[in-house]
Scaffold this motif. Sequence first.
Motif, PDB file in Angstrom:
ATOM      1  N   ASP A   1      -1.071   6.248   3.953  1.00  0.00           N
ATOM      2  CA  ASP A   1       0.328   6.438   4.318  1.00  0.00           C
ATOM      3  C   ASP A   1       0.622   5.913   5.715  1.00  0.00           C
ATOM      4  O   ASP A   1       1.640   5.248   5.937  1.00  0.00           O
ATOM      5  N   LEU A   2      -0.270   6.201   6.670  1.00  0.00           N
ATOM      6  CA  LEU A   2       0.012   5.835   8.056  1.00  0.00           C
ATOM      7  C   LEU A   2       0.055   4.323   8.249  1.00  0.00           C
ATOM      8  O   LEU A   2       0.936   3.811   8.942  1.00  0.00           O
ATOM      9  N   THR A   3      -0.872   3.597   7.634  1.00  0.00           N
ATOM     10  CA  THR A   3      -0.845   2.143   7.796  1.00  0.00           C
ATOM     11  C   THR A   3       0.363   1.527   7.111  1.00  0.00           C
ATOM     12  O   THR A   3       0.955   0.575   7.624  1.00  0.00           O
ATOM     13  N   GLN A   4       0.758   2.077   5.972  1.00  0.00           N
ATOM     14  CA  GLN A   4       1.959   1.575   5.309  1.00  0.00           C
ATOM     15  C   GLN A   4       3.197   1.874   6.136  1.00  0.00           C
ATOM     16  O   GLN A   4       4.105   1.042   6.261  1.00  0.00           O
ATOM     17  N   PHE A   5       3.243   3.055   6.735  1.00  0.00           N
ATOM     18  CA  PHE A   5       4.360   3.443   7.581  1.00  0.00           C
ATOM     19  C   PHE A   5       4.466   2.539   8.806  1.00  0.00           C
ATOM     20  O   PHE A   5       5.547   2.037   9.138  1.00  0.00           O
ATOM     21  N   VAL A   6       3.358   2.324   9.494  1.00  0.00           N
ATOM     22  CA  VAL A   6       3.389   1.548  10.734  1.00  0.00           C
ATOM     23  C   VAL A   6       3.683   0.077  10.464  1.00  0.00           C
ATOM     24  O   VAL A   6       4.440  -0.557  11.204  1.00  0.00           O
ATOM     25  N   THR A   7       3.110  -0.484   9.407  1.00  0.00           N
ATOM     26  CA  THR A   7       3.307  -1.909   9.123  1.00  0.00           C
ATOM     27  C   THR A   7       4.601  -2.199   8.377  1.00  0.00           C
ATOM     28  O   THR A   7       5.080  -3.332   8.402  1.00  0.00           O
ATOM     29  N   GLY A   8       5.162  -1.194   7.694  1.00  0.00           N
ATOM     30  CA  GLY A   8       6.313  -1.448   6.841  1.00  0.00           C
ATOM     31  C   GLY A   8       5.951  -2.180   5.570  1.00  0.00           C
ATOM     32  O   GLY A   8       6.821  -2.708   4.868  1.00  0.00           O
TER      33      GLY A   8
ATOM     34  N   ILE B   1       0.548  -1.181  -0.079  1.00  0.00           N
ATOM     35  CA  ILE B   1      -0.691  -1.687  -0.668  1.00  0.00           C
ATOM     36  C   ILE B   1      -0.409  -2.096  -2.107  1.00  0.00           C
ATOM     37  O   ILE B   1       0.123  -1.313  -2.892  1.00  0.00           O
ATOM     38  N   THR B   2      -0.784  -3.324  -2.456  1.00  0.00           N
ATOM     39  CA  THR B   2      -0.501  -3.847  -3.801  1.00  0.00           C
ATOM     40  C   THR B   2      -1.721  -3.898  -4.706  1.00  0.00           C
ATOM     41  O   THR B   2      -1.583  -3.994  -5.920  1.00  0.00           O
ATOM     42  N   GLY B   3      -2.918  -3.862  -4.130  1.00  0.00           N
ATOM     43  CA  GLY B   3      -4.129  -3.903  -4.935  1.00  0.00           C
ATOM     44  C   GLY B   3      -5.326  -3.500  -4.109  1.00  0.00           C
ATOM     45  O   GLY B   3      -5.325  -3.642  -2.880  1.00  0.00           O
ATOM     46  N   VAL B   4      -6.367  -2.975  -4.783  1.00  0.00           N
ATOM     47  CA  VAL B   4      -7.544  -2.472  -4.080  1.00  0.00           C
ATOM     48  C   VAL B   4      -8.810  -2.786  -4.859  1.00  0.00           C
ATOM     49  O   VAL B   4      -8.791  -3.033  -6.066  1.00  0.00           O
TER      50      VAL B   4
ATOM     51  N   GLN C   1       3.597   6.822  -4.685  1.00  0.00           N
ATOM     52  CA  GLN C   1       3.025   5.503  -4.396  1.00  0.00           C
ATOM     53  C   GLN C   1       1.641   5.637  -3.759  1.00  0.00           C
ATOM     54  O   GLN C   1       0.704   4.910  -4.119  1.00  0.00           O
ATOM     55  N   VAL C   2       1.484   6.583  -2.834  1.00  0.00           N
ATOM     56  CA  VAL C   2       0.164   6.823  -2.244  1.00  0.00           C
ATOM     57  C   VAL C   2      -0.804   7.300  -3.318  1.00  0.00           C
ATOM     58  O   VAL C   2      -1.963   6.875  -3.370  1.00  0.00           O
TER      59      VAL C   2
ATOM     60  N   PRO D   1      -4.732  -3.487  -9.465  1.00  0.00           N
ATOM     61  CA  PRO D   1      -3.379  -3.384  -8.897  1.00  0.00           C
ATOM     62  C   PRO D   1      -2.970  -1.924  -8.768  1.00  0.00           C
ATOM     63  O   PRO D   1      -3.310  -1.110  -9.633  1.00  0.00           O
ATOM     64  N   THR D   2      -2.253  -1.592  -7.710  1.00  0.00           N
ATOM     65  CA  THR D   2      -1.922  -0.181  -7.479  1.00  0.00           C
ATOM     66  C   THR D   2      -0.808   0.326  -8.377  1.00  0.00           C
ATOM     67  O   THR D   2      -0.598   1.532  -8.456  1.00  0.00           O
ATOM     68  N   THR D   3      -0.089  -0.546  -9.034  1.00  0.00           N
ATOM     69  CA  THR D   3       0.992  -0.108  -9.923  1.00  0.00           C
ATOM     70  C   THR D   3       0.547  -0.009 -11.368  1.00  0.00           C
ATOM     71  O   THR D   3       1.300   0.391 -12.228  1.00  0.00           O
ATOM     72  N   ASP D   4      -0.703  -0.372 -11.669  1.00  0.00           N
ATOM     73  CA  ASP D   4      -1.207  -0.338 -13.048  1.00  0.00           C
ATOM     74  C   ASP D   4      -1.915   0.984 -13.273  1.00  0.00           C
ATOM     75  O   ASP D   4      -3.133   1.099 -13.178  1.00  0.00           O
ATOM     76  N   ASN D   5      -1.151   2.024 -13.588  1.00  0.00           N
ATOM     77  CA  ASN D   5      -1.719   3.367 -13.737  1.00  0.00           C
ATOM     78  C   ASN D   5      -1.464   3.930 -15.119  1.00  0.00           C
ATOM     79  O   ASN D   5      -1.350   5.137 -15.302  1.00  0.00           O
ATOM     80  N   SER D   6      -1.350   3.061 -16.091  1.00  0.00           N
ATOM     81  CA  SER D   6      -1.075   3.540 -17.451  1.00  0.00           C
ATOM     82  C   SER D   6      -2.325   4.138 -18.064  1.00  0.00           C
ATOM     83  O   SER D   6      -3.438   3.886 -17.634  1.00  0.00           O
TER      84      SER D   6
END
Length: 393
Positions: A201-208, A211-214, A368-369, A388-393
């Motif tokens: 959360d903090l890195t996403q907050f600071v950078t604006g 995260i799209t994939g891991v 999202q986190v 991908p972080t949005t592929d949670n099916s």
Amino acid sequence: MTSKPTLGVGMVGYAFMGQAHSQAWRTVNAAFDLPYAVDMAAIAGRSEDKVKAAAEKFGWRSYETDWRALVERDDIGLVDVCSPGGNHAEVAIAALAAGKHVLCEKPLANTVEEAREMVKAAEAAAQNGVRSMVGFNYRRVPAAAFARQLVLDGKLGAIRHVRAVYLQDWITDPEFPLVWRLKKEEAGSGALGDIASHIVDLTQFVTGQTITGVSGLTETFVKERPLVASTEGLRGTGSSERGEVTVDDAALFIARLSGGAVATYEATRFATGRRNGLRIELNGEKGSLVFDLERLNELELYLSDDDAGTQGFRRILVTEPEHPYMSAWWPAGHIIGWEHSFTHEAYDLVTAIAAGTDPAPTFADGLQVQQVLDAVERSAESGSGWIPTTDNS
């Protein structure tokens, strides 16, 4: 003088986070000029002896032994959920359905499915003016909020690299007992959800950026531990019986962010000698920036257009009244502490409720986190690499 309307707060949970949140609710009226007078109406917990003692110690005027009774009370307009993640969804959804504003500690839930249900409940409640927020308190450290300003103002240019670590050592002893944070059914995950969620959360907050994939790995170093005999905060004693640890002790992953940056994340509760070592570093085309929680009133800033003869990382003491939140506290140079981030969190939430706006981070941000954490876990379990972080099916 016109009296302010009262906002009654009820809190579920009275342990470590309950104490931190209680400090915030006790302090926020005095620190800030709020649109409401905050009333610490009630605290809820299952053990009557313990919750009664917590109410007296932390400043709550009453207590309940059933969170449902707390949610139903007419004198409570906001429910603060500080219990283990296993009942975040149940409590928050019930509170929202009852028309109560909700502050829910991170991570939002134990699973993506629970988090989605919480987002649906929050969106439905918002139609009736009911607000909800996730408690990622490190956003409210003034130095971290100022770091976000510097990044969004373009001081670093395009962000290229992000490095984030959160290092703790409180369970390095293999005889430390099997507390709830080490059980998947109660905590959801281990270091991943407990502390990696903060740096996500903090890195996403600071950078604006998001995260799209891991691609990640996790490890459990101590597979069995003594069952709990007693606990206090993050300390505990074990019994002669043992049980299985069902969460990770450490999580590491690489990531891509939506703005083009690449990132590394490391979270462990086995970094011997590190009590609460959160650190993020951003490298951009025009400079770099470092935030270290153990020096939470400071930033390190390097700007590539400085004179070459004196160029280097500079120390910024984030205590000036124009820095985020600092005008509520002390003269410049007089530092604040970890607990103040929770007071700032309470201030932002109450202010948003009065303004009729959605406070950040929202439950959707919490989802999202959760999707990022889920993608890391699935990558580690499968060994299949990029998820991908949005592929949670």
